[in-house]
Design an enzyme around this catalytic site. Structure first.
Site, PDB file in Angstrom:
ATOM      1  N   ARG A  17      64.799   4.638  -7.652  1.00  0.00           N
ATOM      2  CA  ARG A  17      64.804   5.266  -8.972  1.00  0.00           C
ATOM      3  C   ARG A  17      66.225   5.400  -9.505  1.00  0.00           C
ATOM      4  NH1 ARG A  17      62.466  11.229  -7.922  1.00  0.00           N
ATOM      5  NH2 ARG A  17      62.906  11.394 -10.139  1.00  0.00           N
ATOM      6  N   VAL A  66      67.698  10.011   5.060  1.00  0.00           N
ATOM      7  CA  VAL A  66      69.099   9.907   5.478  1.00  0.00           C
ATOM      8  C   VAL A  66      69.587  11.147   6.215  1.00  0.00           C
ATOM      9  CG1 VAL A  66      69.663   8.300   3.614  1.00  0.00           C
ATOM     10  CG2 VAL A  66      70.007  10.768   3.258  1.00  0.00           C
ATOM     11  N   TYR A 155      76.437  21.128  -4.243  1.00  0.00           N
ATOM     12  CA  TYR A 155      76.430  19.737  -4.716  1.00  0.00           C
ATOM     13  C   TYR A 155      77.862  19.246  -4.947  1.00  0.00           C
ATOM     14  CZ  TYR A 155      75.504  15.725  -7.764  1.00  0.00           C
ATOM     15  OH  TYR A 155      75.477  14.465  -8.328  1.00  0.00           O
ATOM     16  N   ALA A 157      80.656  20.413  -3.675  1.00  0.00           N
ATOM     17  CA  ALA A 157      81.358  20.304  -2.396  1.00  0.00           C
ATOM     18  C   ALA A 157      80.951  19.039  -1.648  1.00  0.00           C
ATOM     19  CB  ALA A 157      81.078  21.539  -1.545  1.00  0.00           C
TER      20      ALA A 157
END
Length: 246
Positions: A17, A66, A155, A157
């Site tokens: 996406r 991940v 986010y 960081a």
């Protein structure tokens, strides 16, 4: 434009996406074989898998998370088994949530940082004995890593950490012929996804850029093509801003 990637093999995380999908398509159009990954089965994954089949693409879609080391190795093993050594690794998978620090539980901090920064670490580490020599690693980060953003410290960081990781690994892996670069993305207008800020939010963000508009996923993909190809063979440790001058 021919970037000379025909016959190369690329792995793209978060490839179903938005920016990841644009990168996957751009690499395929350049004649590369592509192994893309996604975290869960959904309409986007099904549509991309159908697109691969309809165009007879040299491509594979693998389900992998991940945040899990075993999944990172599964993805790289599947890629190597299908198309051989990996010439290009694009670390694009990432998540975001919006919370002020006072309301951010440690679990939420860890979830975002471990996906964005930890995921990049895991994929690069799992790829080391599966990468071709030479090879190119492209890490997708964000302009907020430099400029900051309220209510998303985890986010910001994590994306700043990706820049640090890029600059450290370019020195560590350079002697092996592995280039490591990063792209800081500005605000991209992905018409295929809902925008929580609405049209007014889009106009406000567009006004913050020097070019007076939002970016498009394909414009990020074009920058990936450059960093993946031999035209950038002397570029490593770079942080390329693709943000419209925000």
């Amino acid at each position: 434009m021919d970037f000379g990637l025909k016959g190369r093999h690329a792995v793209v995380t978060g490839g179903t996406r938005g920016i990841g999908r644009a990168i996957t398509r751009a690499l395929l159009e350049q004649g590369a074989s592509v192994t893309a990954c996604h975290r869960q089965e959904n309409a986007e994954a099904a549509a991309l898998r159908a697109e691969f089949a309809s165009r007879g693409a040299s491509a594979r879609l693998v389900r992998a998370d991940v945040t899990r080391e075993a999944d990172a190795r599964l993805l790289l093993d599947s890629a190597r088994d299908a198309f051989g050594a990996v010439d290009v690794l694009v670390n694009n998978a990432g998540i975001i949530s919006h919370l002020p620090l006072a309301e951010m539980a440690e679990q939420e901090w860890a979830r975002v940082v471990d996906t964005n920064l930890g995921g990049t670490y895991r994929l690069i580490r799992a790829s080391l004995d599966r990468l071709a020599r030479p090879a190119s690693i492209v890490n997708i980060t964000s302009a907020v890593a430099k400029h900051g953003m309220p209510n998303a410290s985890h986010y910001v960081a994590s994306k700043a950490g990706i820049i640090g990781l890029t600059r450290a690994l370019c020195k560590e892996l350079g002697p092996e012929g592995i280039r490591v670069n990063a792209i800081t993305c500005g605000i991209v207008d992905d018409t295929g996804q809902p925008n929580p800020n609405g049209e007014e939010g889009k106009r406000r963000y567009a006004a913050m850029t020097a070019l007076g508009r939002l970016g498009e996923p394909a414009e990020i993909a074009d920058a990936v093509l450059f960093l993946a190809c031999d035209a950038s063979r002397y570029v490593t440790g770079a942080v390329l801003d693709v943000d419209g001058g925000i």
